[in-house]
Design a protein around this motif. Structure first.
Motif, mmCIF file in Angstrom:
data_model
loop_
_atom_site.group_PDB
_atom_site.id
_atom_site.type_symbol
_atom_site.label_atom_id
_atom_site.label_comp_id
_atom_site.label_asym_id
_atom_site.label_seq_id
_atom_site.Cartn_x
_atom_site.Cartn_y
_atom_site.Cartn_z
ATOM 1 N N THR A 98 0.201 1.205 -8.455
ATOM 2 C CA THR A 98 0.834 -0.212 -8.623
ATOM 3 C C THR A 98 0.539 -1.072 -9.996
ATOM 4 N N SER A 99 -0.789 -1.228 -9.525
ATOM 5 C CA SER A 99 -1.663 -2.637 -10.825
ATOM 6 C C SER A 99 -1.596 -2.102 -11.870
ATOM 7 N N ILE A 100 -1.471 -0.794 -12.223
ATOM 8 C CA ILE A 100 -1.109 0.108 -13.760
ATOM 9 C C ILE A 100 -0.122 -0.536 -13.952
ATOM 10 N N ALA A 201 5.876 -2.807 -3.425
ATOM 11 C CA ALA A 201 4.658 -2.345 -2.485
ATOM 12 C C ALA A 201 5.127 -2.831 -0.934
ATOM 13 N N HIS A 202 5.618 -4.008 -0.355
ATOM 14 C CA HIS A 202 5.503 -4.114 0.938
ATOM 15 C C HIS A 202 7.220 -3.798 1.420
ATOM 16 N N SER A 203 7.976 -3.113 0.327
ATOM 17 C CA SER A 203 9.807 -3.265 0.485
ATOM 18 C C SER A 203 9.646 -2.365 0.503
ATOM 19 N N TYR A 224 2.046 5.182 -0.888
ATOM 20 C CA TYR A 224 1.122 5.399 -0.091
ATOM 21 C C TYR A 224 1.477 4.162 1.304
ATOM 22 N N LYS A 225 2.350 2.899 1.558
ATOM 23 C CA LYS A 225 2.214 2.648 2.098
ATOM 24 C C LYS A 225 3.899 3.192 2.978
ATOM 25 N N TYR A 226 4.663 2.343 3.223
ATOM 26 C CA TYR A 226 5.997 2.953 3.776
ATOM 27 C C TYR A 226 6.462 4.306 3.234
HETATM 28 C C1 LIG Z 1 1.547 -6.108 -3.188
HETATM 29 C C2 LIG Z 1 1.041 -5.363 -3.231
HETATM 30 N N1 LIG Z 1 0.514 -4.449 -4.747
HETATM 31 C C3 LIG Z 1 -0.112 -4.719 -4.630
HETATM 32 C C4 LIG Z 1 -0.675 -2.988 -4.033
HETATM 33 C C5 LIG Z 1 -2.286 -2.329 -4.331
HETATM 34 O O1 LIG Z 1 -1.957 -2.465 -5.521
HETATM 35 P P1 LIG Z 1 -3.348 -0.699 -5.837
HETATM 36 O O2 LIG Z 1 -2.617 0.876 -5.178
HETATM 37 O O3 LIG Z 1 -3.293 -0.443 -7.234
HETATM 38 O O4 LIG Z 1 -4.141 -0.608 -5.472
HETATM 39 C C6 LIG Z 1 -1.341 -4.089 -3.045
HETATM 40 C C7 LIG Z 1 -1.955 -3.381 -1.443
HETATM 41 O O5 LIG Z 1 -2.076 -3.625 -0.578
HETATM 42 C C8 LIG Z 1 -0.050 -5.270 -2.234
HETATM 43 O O6 LIG Z 1 -0.333 -5.505 -0.711
#
Ligand SMILES: Cc1ncc(COP(=O)(O)O)c(C=O)c1O
Length: 427
Positions: A98-100, A201-203, A224-226
């Motif tokens: 997600t960061s990248i 990420a949380h949606s 890796y979340k939902y």
């Molecule tokens: C809103 C949100 N963005 C990004 C991330 C994590 O990003 P990455 O998978 O690059 O560590 C998280 C992790 O909990 C998150 O809650």
């Protein structure tokens, strides 16, 4: 009136989604309320990844890039994610973290703004956005001589001025579970000439999302979340088709090239979202993510994301009601909005002290949630006990039992035991 344990069992018995839980391997005696951080293990994943290792890698060797369909996995998985987020087939790829991906889309959005409205020098986000989002934005602002303006959620509308290039928000807040109205916020941003970048990420897999309907510009989200893709699973990235081809993304690697195996010395970006790929993809991780996506798509014949959402709200409503009725007087406060339209799929409780130890005591009892530290400032963000509700594998009886454990931990003072005060590297 409070529901009893028997009522909750009856709700599970009537729940058309209840059988979806059989798709997962969950440890006996565990109530897993942390799928918002790491989704549970799909039963298919171990055998499927083993097959990719022993057969596709072991026997197929390099041939598997073609014969096992490795090469287009990011696109195929993107097409499975697309209906969950209101995107069209061919508009999403599963890749990188997600960061990248945020770095890529934020750069793309800033590039567009730099051409269309170079006088705009601000990137706006929410102060309580997830730190990685803010750090990526901070780095990009430093590199480009822009300014990052962080505001409270209630001040976002006022911050959308003609000085702003990009608004970057996380749809559902990681600490509070508060959800933005994506359509209204995007419309307000566009009315002021501002591009929007949404972190899902949380949606994704948690609440219905309609990026196309909202007219959003760019989006990223977590696998890796939902979406149950496993620890460190690849994330995903979406760009509105009107933007996807406008610029190179900054990580212009060979997998985003129009013809990677032509091996030309110059970069020719692939059309559309494929240019947002960078280098060779983690095939084993993508394979596990594929299994996770199938667990969410298995809800389609039962009503899909709308049905999952209805159950998620019923679970979080039940949890809130039971905590307020059964754990009253123990200093817990609700940090998650009561209004359905403003709530994601988690419930967060704040407490002035002991939040971490209470979570540890619950984990020792098999009720796995997590703790998010506050900022320690008076009137600032308090410490949070966070409970995620993944309706694919959490039921009404689980919810009732989780609150019963919380009640016992608080009433007995069990959480004050020294063993619960130790903090690990990951909370
Ligand atoms: C809103 C949100 N963005 C990004 C991330 C994590 O990003 P990455 O998978 O690059 O560590 C998280 C992790 O909990 C998150 O809650």
């Amino acid at each position: 009136m409070t529901l009893t344990l028997q009522d909750c069992r009856a709700l599970d018995a009537q729940d058309p989604l209840h059988a979806l839980r059989d798709q997962f391997t969950l440890p006996e005696g565990v109530i897993y309320l942390d799928g918002n951080s790491l989704g549970a293990l799909p039963k298919t994943a171990a055998a499927r990844v083993a097959q990719a290792v022993t057969s596709e890698w072991g026997q197929g060797l390099i041939r598997s890039w073609n014969s096992a369909g490795w090469f287009d996995l990011p696109q195929r998985l993107g097409n499975k994610i697309a209906p969950l987020i209101g995107a069209q087939p061919g508009e999403v790829v599963a890749t990188d973290s997600t960061s990248i991906n945020l770095y890529k889309v934020l750069s793309a959005a800033l590039n567009i703004a730099a051409v269309d409205s170079p006088e705009r020098q601000l990137l706006v986000s929410e102060r309580s956005n997830f730190p990685t989002d803010l750090y990526i934005a901070e780095g990009l602002c430093q590199a480009r001589g822009l300014r990052l303006l962080l505001v409270e959620p209630e001040d976002i509308a006022a911050a959308l001025t003609h000085e702003v290039a990009v608004l970057m928000l996380t749809h559902v807040n990681y600490r509070t579970g508060a959800m933005h109205d994506m359509k209204a916020v995007t419309a307000a941003a566009h009315a002021a000439g501002i591009l929007t970048v949404w972190d899902l990420a949380h949606s994704a897999g948690a609440v219905p999302v309609d990026l196309t309907g909202a007219g959003a510009d760019f989006s990223v989200g977590c696998g890796y979340k939902y979406l149950n893709g496993g620890p460190g699973a690849p994330a995903f990235v979406w760009a509105h088709p009107q933007h996807a081809d406008r610029f190179w993304q900054p990580l212009s690697g060979w997998w985003g090239h129009a013809a990677p195996f032509a091996f030309t010395p110059d970069y020719q970006p692939a059309p559309g979202i494929a240019r947002f790929l960078c280098g060779t993809q983690p095939i084993l991780s993508l394979t596990a993510l594929d299994c996770g996506l199938d667990t969410v798509l298995a809800a389609e014949p039962l009503g899909g994301m709308a049905a999952l959402r209805t159950k998620s709200l019923a679970l979080t409503d039940l949890f809130i009601t039971l905590v307020e009725e059964r754990c009253a007087g123990h200093g817990l406060a609700l940090a998650t909005p009561r209004t359905h339209a403003r709530r994601g799929s988690q419930v967060c409780l704040s407490r002035s002290k002991g939040a971490h130890a209470i979570v540890q005591a619950l984990i020792a009892r098999g009720v796995i949630g997590d703790f998010r530290a506050g900022d320690g400032a008076a009137g600032g963000h308090p410490d949070i006990l966070r409970f995620g509700f993944t309706p694919l594998y959490i039921g009404f009886e689980d919810t009732w039992n989780a609150v019963e454990h919380l009640k016992q931990v608080l009433e007995t003072g069990e959480w004050t035991q020294a063993r619960f005060s130790q903090k690990g590297a990951v909370t």
